[in-house]
Design a protein around this motif. Structure first.
Motif, PDB file in Angstrom:
ATOM      1  N   ILE A   1       3.260   5.856  -5.756  1.00  0.00           N
ATOM      2  CA  ILE A   1       3.185   5.881  -7.222  1.00  0.00           C
ATOM      3  C   ILE A   1       1.947   6.649  -7.675  1.00  0.00           C
ATOM      4  O   ILE A   1       1.997   7.414  -8.638  1.00  0.00           O
ATOM      5  N   TYR A   2       0.849   6.479  -6.965  1.00  0.00           N
ATOM      6  CA  TYR A   2      -0.380   7.208  -7.299  1.00  0.00           C
ATOM      7  C   TYR A   2      -0.153   8.712  -7.212  1.00  0.00           C
ATOM      8  O   TYR A   2      -0.509   9.462  -8.133  1.00  0.00           O
ATOM      9  N   VAL A   3       0.446   9.149  -6.128  1.00  0.00           N
ATOM     10  CA  VAL A   3       0.698  10.588  -5.941  1.00  0.00           C
ATOM     11  C   VAL A   3       1.671  11.103  -7.010  1.00  0.00           C
ATOM     12  O   VAL A   3       1.441  12.160  -7.612  1.00  0.00           O
ATOM     13  N   LEU A   4       2.746  10.362  -7.272  1.00  0.00           N
ATOM     14  CA  LEU A   4       3.686  10.768  -8.329  1.00  0.00           C
ATOM     15  C   LEU A   4       2.982  10.817  -9.684  1.00  0.00           C
ATOM     16  O   LEU A   4       3.244  11.699 -10.502  1.00  0.00           O
ATOM     17  N   GLY A   5       2.066   9.883  -9.893  1.00  0.00           N
ATOM     18  CA  GLY A   5       1.297   9.853 -11.141  1.00  0.00           C
ATOM     19  C   GLY A   5       0.398  11.067 -11.301  1.00  0.00           C
ATOM     20  O   GLY A   5       0.155  11.522 -12.425  1.00  0.00           O
ATOM     21  N   LEU A   6      -0.089  11.601 -10.193  1.00  0.00           N
ATOM     22  CA  LEU A   6      -0.898  12.825 -10.263  1.00  0.00           C
ATOM     23  C   LEU A   6      -0.073  13.969 -10.852  1.00  0.00           C
ATOM     24  O   LEU A   6      -0.569  14.762 -11.659  1.00  0.00           O
TER      25      LEU A   6
ATOM     26  N   ILE B   1     -12.398  -4.983 -16.847  1.00  0.00           N
ATOM     27  CA  ILE B   1     -11.619  -3.745 -16.837  1.00  0.00           C
ATOM     28  C   ILE B   1     -10.307  -3.985 -16.095  1.00  0.00           C
ATOM     29  O   ILE B   1     -10.297  -4.205 -14.882  1.00  0.00           O
ATOM     30  N   LEU B   2      -9.212  -3.948 -16.827  1.00  0.00           N
ATOM     31  CA  LEU B   2      -7.875  -4.107 -16.268  1.00  0.00           C
ATOM     32  C   LEU B   2      -7.423  -2.755 -15.715  1.00  0.00           C
ATOM     33  O   LEU B   2      -7.665  -1.718 -16.340  1.00  0.00           O
ATOM     34  N   VAL B   3      -6.785  -2.772 -14.555  1.00  0.00           N
ATOM     35  CA  VAL B   3      -6.310  -1.541 -13.923  1.00  0.00           C
ATOM     36  C   VAL B   3      -4.786  -1.611 -13.797  1.00  0.00           C
ATOM     37  O   VAL B   3      -4.236  -2.604 -13.340  1.00  0.00           O
ATOM     38  N   LYS B   4      -4.129  -0.542 -14.247  1.00  0.00           N
ATOM     39  CA  LYS B   4      -2.667  -0.430 -14.143  1.00  0.00           C
ATOM     40  C   LYS B   4      -2.334   1.006 -13.785  1.00  0.00           C
ATOM     41  O   LYS B   4      -3.180   1.888 -13.869  1.00  0.00           O
ATOM     42  N   PHE B   5      -1.078   1.238 -13.440  1.00  0.00           N
ATOM     43  CA  PHE B   5      -0.630   2.620 -13.331  1.00  0.00           C
ATOM     44  C   PHE B   5      -0.360   3.119 -14.745  1.00  0.00           C
ATOM     45  O   PHE B   5       0.197   2.402 -15.580  1.00  0.00           O
ATOM     46  N   ARG B   6      -0.744   4.344 -14.987  1.00  0.00           N
ATOM     47  CA  ARG B   6      -0.566   4.939 -16.314  1.00  0.00           C
ATOM     48  C   ARG B   6       0.920   5.160 -16.580  1.00  0.00           C
ATOM     49  O   ARG B   6       1.639   5.690 -15.743  1.00  0.00           O
TER      50      ARG B   6
ATOM     51  N   PHE C   1       0.803  -1.224   0.000  1.00  0.00           N
ATOM     52  CA  PHE C   1       0.000   0.000   0.000  1.00  0.00           C
ATOM     53  C   PHE C   1       0.841   1.282   0.000  1.00  0.00           C
ATOM     54  O   PHE C   1       0.546   2.202  -0.765  1.00  0.00           O
ATOM     55  N   PRO C   2       1.889   1.386   0.820  1.00  0.00           N
ATOM     56  CA  PRO C   2       2.684   2.626   0.776  1.00  0.00           C
ATOM     57  C   PRO C   2       3.294   2.886  -0.613  1.00  0.00           C
ATOM     58  O   PRO C   2       3.324   4.031  -1.073  1.00  0.00           O
ATOM     59  N   VAL C   3       3.749   1.837  -1.276  1.00  0.00           N
ATOM     60  CA  VAL C   3       4.325   1.982  -2.622  1.00  0.00           C
ATOM     61  C   VAL C   3       3.234   2.377  -3.616  1.00  0.00           C
ATOM     62  O   VAL C   3       3.420   3.271  -4.450  1.00  0.00           O
ATOM     63  N   LEU C   4       2.080   1.719  -3.522  1.00  0.00           N
ATOM     64  CA  LEU C   4       0.952   2.046  -4.394  1.00  0.00           C
ATOM     65  C   LEU C   4       0.547   3.511  -4.228  1.00  0.00           C
ATOM     66  O   LEU C   4       0.320   4.216  -5.211  1.00  0.00           O
ATOM     67  N   LEU C   5       0.480   3.957  -2.976  1.00  0.00           N
ATOM     68  CA  LEU C   5       0.095   5.333  -2.691  1.00  0.00           C
ATOM     69  C   LEU C   5       1.129   6.319  -3.236  1.00  0.00           C
ATOM     70  O   LEU C   5       0.777   7.331  -3.858  1.00  0.00           O
TER      71      LEU C   5
END
Length: 185
Positions: free
Chosen positions: A24-29, A50-55, A18-22
């Protein structure tokens, strides 16, 4: 038995990752403004999911197979995520939902008719698609549909718990280049 390991590892991956996911999510913003990428893919029994990935590409990139997309579309963060395979982490949610497995054939797009036909003739749609598998660790991507379908068929036929863990370990250790992206001119 494999489904049990899928659920266990996906749950652990989402909780402990979760910390890594969070992060990457913030960096992705900051990178694209839209860190998650959702795309309809061909699932088990050819049912859509629906497949979900980081953009990893700009928001305006066409929804095509990676080998048809231009490398100019890949962002700097996206290049890192692709190389490290961290862009795949959100698919653990697809695994938990039962739409995917950790190991199986990579799900294609509905507009990849040649791949879909080849996989249908090889019985590939009888299993859940996966995050990684034999084709991925062997550098076989969707640009060679018949070879990919035959490799997926072989993996399905020969899959044991030993192979399951082997493909996961090989992926984590960086074996395989993932889906190729066309170089921009």
């Amino acid at each position: 038995m494999i489904r049990l390991f899928d659920v266990l590892f996906a749950s652990l991956g989402l909780v402990f990752g979760f910390p890594v996911l969070l992060l990457i999510y913030v960096l992705g913003l900051f990178d694209t403004g839209s860190p998650l990428f959702r795309q309809e893919r061909v699932g088990r029994h050819q049912k859509p999911f629906i497949l979900v990935k980081f953009r990893t590409m700009t928001v305006d990139t066409a929804s095509v197979a990676s080998h048809l997309a231009s490398s100019a579309s890949i962002t700097r963060l996206g290049a890192f995520l692709r190389k490290s395979k961290l862009d795949e982490l959100p698919q653990l949610w697809n695994v938990l939902k039962g739409e995917m497995s950790l190991v199986g054939p990579r799900p294609g797009l509905f507009n990849q008719q040649e791949l879909t036909a080849a996989r249908a003739s090889c019985g590939v749609f009888e299993v859940r698609p996966g995050i990684t598998g034999l084709a991925q660790v062997s550098n076989i991507d969707m640009s060679t549909p018949q070879l990919l379908a035959e490799t997926d068929q072989r993996m399905i036929r020969e899959l044991t718990l030993v192979h399951y863990f082997k493909y996961i370990l090989m992926t984590v250790l960086g074996k395989g280049a993932g889906d190729r992206v066309r170089s921009s001119l």
